[in-house]
Every structure is written in C-alpha cells, then in structure tokens.
Design a protein around this motif. Structure first.
Motif, PDB file in Angstrom:
ATOM      1  N   ILE A 190      -1.326  10.450   3.542  1.00 33.60           N
ATOM      2  CA  ILE A 190      -2.226   9.908   4.562  1.00 33.60           C
ATOM      3  C   ILE A 190      -2.996  11.043   5.236  1.00 33.60           C
ATOM      4  CG2 ILE A 190      -2.340   8.624   6.752  1.00 33.60           C
ATOM      5  CD1 ILE A 190       0.175   7.101   5.756  1.00 33.60           C
ATOM      6  N   LEU A 225       0.473   4.438  -2.533  1.00 32.29           N
ATOM      7  CA  LEU A 225       0.221   5.803  -2.048  1.00 32.29           C
ATOM      8  C   LEU A 225       1.304   6.762  -2.520  1.00 32.29           C
ATOM      9  CD1 LEU A 225      -0.971   4.943   1.548  1.00 32.29           C
ATOM     10  CD2 LEU A 225      -2.349   5.966  -0.262  1.00 32.29           C
ATOM     11  N   TRP A 270     -14.903   9.700   7.616  1.00 31.30           N
ATOM     12  CA  TRP A 270     -14.062   9.829   6.414  1.00 31.30           C
ATOM     13  C   TRP A 270     -14.739  10.825   5.468  1.00 31.30           C
ATOM     14  CZ3 TRP A 270      -9.714   6.599   6.424  1.00 31.30           C
ATOM     15  CH2 TRP A 270      -8.868   6.713   5.321  1.00 31.30           C
ATOM     16  N   GLN A 313      -6.014  -7.900   5.002  1.00 34.82           N
ATOM     17  CA  GLN A 313      -5.162  -8.016   6.195  1.00 34.82           C
ATOM     18  C   GLN A 313      -5.822  -8.888   7.250  1.00 34.82           C
ATOM     19  OE1 GLN A 313      -5.008  -6.395   9.473  1.00 34.82           O
ATOM     20  NE2 GLN A 313      -2.841  -6.725   9.885  1.00 34.82           N
ATOM     21  N   VAL A 338       0.827  -1.213   0.000  1.00 34.83           N
ATOM     22  CA  VAL A 338       0.000   0.000   0.000  1.00 34.83           C
ATOM     23  C   VAL A 338       0.864   1.268   0.000  1.00 34.83           C
ATOM     24  CG1 VAL A 338      -0.226  -0.078   2.513  1.00 34.83           C
ATOM     25  CG2 VAL A 338      -1.926   1.144   1.156  1.00 34.83           C
ATOM     26  N   HIS A 394     -11.604   3.801  16.044  1.00 34.32           N
ATOM     27  CA  HIS A 394     -11.628   3.363  14.636  1.00 34.32           C
ATOM     28  C   HIS A 394     -12.994   3.550  13.991  1.00 34.32           C
ATOM     29  CE1 HIS A 394     -13.281  -0.430  16.212  1.00 34.32           C
ATOM     30  NE2 HIS A 394     -13.733  -0.611  14.999  1.00 34.32           N
ATOM     31  N   MET A 438      -4.125  -4.052  12.746  1.00 30.47           N
ATOM     32  CA  MET A 438      -4.108  -3.229  11.529  1.00 30.47           C
ATOM     33  C   MET A 438      -3.298  -1.943  11.760  1.00 30.47           C
ATOM     34  SD  MET A 438      -7.550  -2.495   9.504  1.00 30.47           S
ATOM     35  CE  MET A 438      -7.996  -4.171   9.935  1.00 30.47           C
ATOM     36  N   TRP A 443     -15.217  -4.223  12.216  1.00 33.49           N
ATOM     37  CA  TRP A 443     -15.128  -2.794  12.499  1.00 33.49           C
ATOM     38  C   TRP A 443     -16.305  -2.218  13.266  1.00 33.49           C
ATOM     39  CZ3 TRP A 443     -12.911  -0.547   7.258  1.00 33.49           C
ATOM     40  CH2 TRP A 443     -11.521  -0.676   7.278  1.00 33.49           C
ATOM     41  N   SER A 447      -5.791  11.923   3.096  1.00 32.50           N
ATOM     42  CA  SER A 447      -6.504  10.773   2.497  1.00 32.50           C
ATOM     43  C   SER A 447      -8.022  10.848   2.670  1.00 32.50           C
ATOM     44  CB  SER A 447      -6.013   9.492   3.166  1.00 32.50           C
ATOM     45  OG  SER A 447      -6.326   9.552   4.545  1.00 32.50           O
ATOM     46  N   MET A 460     -13.381   7.097  13.080  1.00 31.17           N
ATOM     47  CA  MET A 460     -12.457   7.426  11.973  1.00 31.17           C
ATOM     48  C   MET A 460     -13.088   7.052  10.631  1.00 31.17           C
ATOM     49  SD  MET A 460      -8.791   6.178  13.409  1.00 31.17           S
ATOM     50  CE  MET A 460      -7.613   6.882  12.294  1.00 31.17           C
ATOM     51  N   ARG A 486       0.379  -2.850  12.137  1.00 31.85           N
ATOM     52  CA  ARG A 486       0.978  -3.136  10.834  1.00 31.85           C
ATOM     53  C   ARG A 486       1.185  -1.837  10.067  1.00 31.85           C
ATOM     54  NH1 ARG A 486       4.307  -6.566   9.510  1.00 31.85           N
ATOM     55  NH2 ARG A 486       4.944  -6.055   7.379  1.00 31.85           N
ATOM     56  N   ASN A 525      -9.277   6.478  -1.661  1.00 27.73           N
ATOM     57  CA  ASN A 525      -8.493   6.088  -0.477  1.00 27.73           C
ATOM     58  C   ASN A 525      -9.311   5.199   0.450  1.00 27.73           C
ATOM     59  OD1 ASN A 525      -5.851   7.195  -0.685  1.00 27.73           O
ATOM     60  ND2 ASN A 525      -6.748   9.238  -0.463  1.00 27.73           N
ATOM     61  N   VAL A 574       4.575  -0.372   8.591  1.00 27.45           N
ATOM     62  CA  VAL A 574       4.726   0.021   7.176  1.00 27.45           C
ATOM     63  C   VAL A 574       5.259   1.459   7.119  1.00 27.45           C
ATOM     64  CG1 VAL A 574       3.456   0.562   5.042  1.00 27.45           C
ATOM     65  CG2 VAL A 574       2.955  -1.546   6.310  1.00 27.45           C
ATOM     66  N   PHE A 575       4.657   2.336   7.952  1.00 24.45           N
ATOM     67  CA  PHE A 575       5.051   3.743   7.941  1.00 24.45           C
ATOM     68  C   PHE A 575       6.501   3.931   8.391  1.00 24.45           C
ATOM     69  CE2 PHE A 575       4.243   8.159   7.594  1.00 24.45           C
ATOM     70  CZ  PHE A 575       4.940   8.792   8.607  1.00 24.45           C
TER      71      PHE A 575
HETATM   72  O1  LIG Z   1      -3.868   0.959   3.860  1.00 26.03           O
HETATM   73  C1  LIG Z   1      -3.684   1.369   4.980  1.00 26.03           C
HETATM   74  N1  LIG Z   1      -3.232   0.596   5.997  1.00 26.03           N
HETATM   75  C2  LIG Z   1      -3.010  -0.838   5.773  1.00 26.03           C
HETATM   76  C3  LIG Z   1      -3.964  -1.609   6.687  1.00 26.03           C
HETATM   77  C4  LIG Z   1      -3.690  -3.087   6.604  1.00 26.03           C
HETATM   78  C5  LIG Z   1      -2.229  -3.400   6.906  1.00 26.03           C
HETATM   79  C6  LIG Z   1      -1.283  -2.633   5.995  1.00 26.03           C
HETATM   80  C7  LIG Z   1      -1.540  -1.128   6.059  1.00 26.03           C
HETATM   81  C8  LIG Z   1      -3.924   2.829   5.357  1.00 26.03           C
HETATM   82  C9  LIG Z   1      -4.057   3.782   4.162  1.00 26.03           C
HETATM   83  C10 LIG Z   1      -4.093   5.214   4.670  1.00 26.03           C
HETATM   84  C11 LIG Z   1      -4.285   6.198   3.507  1.00 26.03           C
HETATM   85  C12 LIG Z   1      -5.536   5.880   2.695  1.00 26.03           C
HETATM   86  C13 LIG Z   1      -5.493   4.436   2.187  1.00 26.03           C
HETATM   87  C14 LIG Z   1      -5.305   3.457   3.338  1.00 26.03           C
HETATM   88  N2  LIG Z   1      -2.834   3.265   6.254  1.00 26.03           N
HETATM   89  C15 LIG Z   1      -3.052   3.756   7.486  1.00 26.03           C
HETATM   90  C16 LIG Z   1      -4.329   3.860   8.136  1.00 26.03           C
HETATM   91  C17 LIG Z   1      -5.008   5.009   8.482  1.00 26.03           C
HETATM   92  C18 LIG Z   1      -6.241   4.764   9.135  1.00 26.03           C
HETATM   93  C19 LIG Z   1      -6.503   3.410   9.258  1.00 26.03           C
HETATM   94  C20 LIG Z   1      -7.691   2.816   9.850  1.00 26.03           C
HETATM   95  C21 LIG Z   1      -7.724   1.442  10.096  1.00 26.03           C
HETATM   96  C22 LIG Z   1      -8.870   0.904  10.655  1.00 26.03           C
HETATM   97  C23 LIG Z   1      -9.961   1.719  10.968  1.00 26.03           C
HETATM   98  C24 LIG Z   1      -9.902   3.086  10.732  1.00 26.03           C
HETATM   99  C25 LIG Z   1      -8.770   3.643  10.160  1.00 26.03           C
HETATM  100  S1  LIG Z   1      -5.229   2.484   8.597  1.00 26.03           S
HETATM  101  N3  LIG Z   1      -1.913   4.102   8.076  1.00 26.03           N
HETATM  102  C26 LIG Z   1      -0.920   3.814   7.193  1.00 26.03           C
HETATM  103  C27 LIG Z   1       0.462   3.965   7.300  1.00 26.03           C
HETATM  104  C28 LIG Z   1       1.267   3.564   6.249  1.00 26.03           C
HETATM  105  C29 LIG Z   1       0.688   3.022   5.086  1.00 26.03           C
HETATM  106  C30 LIG Z   1      -0.707   2.877   4.960  1.00 26.03           C
HETATM  107  C31 LIG Z   1      -1.491   3.271   6.025  1.00 26.03           C
END
Ligand SMILES: O=C(NC1CCCCC1)[C@H](C1CCCCC1)n1c(-c2ccc(-c3ccccc3)s2)nc2ccccc21
Length: 232
Positions: free
Chosen positions: A113, A34, A215, A55, A30, A208, A89, A230, A116, A211, A92, A44, A96-97
């Motif tokens: 992000i 991005l 959105w 995941q 991901v 969450h 999540m 969720w 997003s 969040m 992870r 997004n 990733v970040f």
């Molecule tokens: O794809 C993503 N995360 C994957 C999840 C599964 C495991 C691998 C990572 C999203 C993206 C953010 C931008 C828009 C697209 C999605 N992401 C987030 C999240 C922000 C908020 C999040 C959330 C989770 C649950 C409920 C409410 C909110 S996750 N932080 C990141 C940091 C680094 C790279 C991606 C990142």
C-alpha cells in the motif's frame, strides 16, 4: 453501578444490521490480490477504482437494511450515502487491514500500500488511522454499528430533515454504547474511544480528492459513479 442491558428490540436491530453488513461485502478480496502480486501505480489505481465502485454499490444495498433508513426523505437518503461513502471506504479499508493474517502478511500488505502510488504525505495519517482502528479489536457487531452510525450522520451537506437522521443515529448509538460496555467491561472509555475514531475518519476523508489526483501517474480515469462520490 447501573446494570447495562440490551433489550430484545435492540438485540433484533443489531442482528439485522450485522447480518446485512456481513452479507454486503465486496466479492473479491483486495488484500489477497495485493499480497499475491506487486502492481504498478496505474494497476493499483485501477484496482482502487474497481474496489471503490463495487463498494459503493454494496453500501447502497447495506443501507436498505438499516431499519428506518428507507422511511427517510429520499433525497436525504442520497445525501447520507454521498456524504458517508468515502468514510465508509476508509473504515472498511481499516477493517481489511486490521484483520488477523498469517504472520508477515500484514507487513507485506502495508509495504504494497505504501508503494501503491499514494503520495507520501497521506501514508502516515492513513496508517495511523488503520492502526488506531486495529487496536480497538472491534467485534463484527461493533464494526457494523460503527459503519451505520457513520452513515447516519445528521450534518452531512444537503440533508433537509436532520432531526429524523439524528433520531435514527441515536437509536444506533444507544445499542453501540451498551454493546461496548458489555464487550469491553474492563475499559469504560471504550465507547468514547470508538467515537473518537469517527473524528479521525472524517479528517482523513477530507484528503481523499488530493489523494486521488496526486496518485503517482498521469491521466486518472474515474467511473461515473466515483465522479459523483469522490468530487473529482
Ligand atoms: O482497495 C482498497 N481499498 C478497498 C476500498 C473498498 C473497500 C475495501 C478496501 C485500497 C487499495 C490500496 C492499494 C492500491 C489498491 C487499492 N486500500 C486502501 C486505500 C488507500 C487509499 C484509499 C482511498 C480511498 C478513497 C479515496 C482515496 C484513497 S483506499 N487501504 C487499504 C487497506 C487494506 C486493503 C486495501 C486498501
């Protein structure tokens, strides 16, 4: 000063969990997506639901490799998965970040992000958490064990046999504690700092649902699996 030593069994346990953790990662990266393009809030959100759905599926596969997990009561296995999926999540996402990226890439990823579609109020606590995870410079064994410890949290809702989960979690905590001492000898407080992140993780995960529903778009669509996980 007592000599900390990881036993042969603990070494084997750590290898099983770390190999499984590395094997069960979601396919497409991901962060790369991005970094490539700027997406709308709708795109997004769709990307998040796709990433999150796959995941959860790999999380289920990962837990099957945690020695002792499949011996737990089946309903308790489900309760542990449901109770830890969001935390896993965010953990992870933080990993990733925090990955080493070419210079300037982390800043672009952070910007993407921030823009997003997530509501402003959640951005700061989320990045505070990501940065506090990054500062720990965890080795992959620590990452795998920290996720395992999170999954094996005895006081999740609807867990019946909490003692059985506690015993498993303690086994993992003991390995993690020794690993931290051996990996970070100059920082005796490292293990405590690591566990402190789990408290921050639980707090972040409480938001969450808000969040997601906040959105910046109308008509949020979720997959059936995510409706389960969720609470939406
Ligand atoms: O794809 C993503 N995360 C994957 C999840 C599964 C495991 C691998 C990572 C999203 C993206 C953010 C931008 C828009 C697209 C999605 N992401 C987030 C999240 C922000 C908020 C999040 C959330 C989770 C649950 C409920 C409410 C909110 S996750 N932080 C990141 C940091 C680094 C790279 C991606 C990142």
């Amino acid at each position: 000063k007592e000599k900390v030593e990881i036993t042969k069994e603990q070494q084997a346990l750590m290898k099983i969990i770390t190999d499984a953790y590395n094997r069960h990662q979601i396919p497409q990266d991901v962060a790369k997506k991005l970094l490539q393009d700027q997406y709308s809030a709708e795109e997004n959100f769709l990307l998040l639901t796709e990433m999150a759905t796959s995941q959860v599926q790999v999380l289920v596969e990962f837990t099957k490799n945690i020695p002792g997990f499949l011996s737990l009561d089946r309903e308790d296995q489900i309760a542990l998965l449901k109770g830890s999926a969001v935390e896993a999540m965010f953990l992870r996402s933080a990993q990733v970040f925090s990955r080493k990226m070419p210079s300037g890439h982390t800043e672009v990823l952070e910007e993407r992000i921030r823009k997003s579609g997530i509501s402003e109020e959640f951005i700061t606590p989320m990045f505070n958490f990501y940065k506090s995870i990054g500062e720990l410079h965890m080795v992959q064994e620590e990452q795998a064990l920290l996720t395992t410890v999170t999954i094996l949290t005895p006081d999740r809702p609807y867990v019946k046999d909490q003692q059985a989960v506690e015993r498993l979690q303690e086994t993992m905590l003991d390995v993690l504690r020794k690993l931290c001492v051996l990996q970070h000898p100059q920082e005796p407080q490292y293990f405590a700092r690591l566990l402190g992140r789990l408290t921050e993780l639980r707090t972040l995960s409480h938001y969450h649902t808000e969040m997601l529903v906040s959105w910046r778009m109308n008509d949020h669509k979720f997959t059936p699996l995510l409706c389960e996980i969720w609470d939406v």
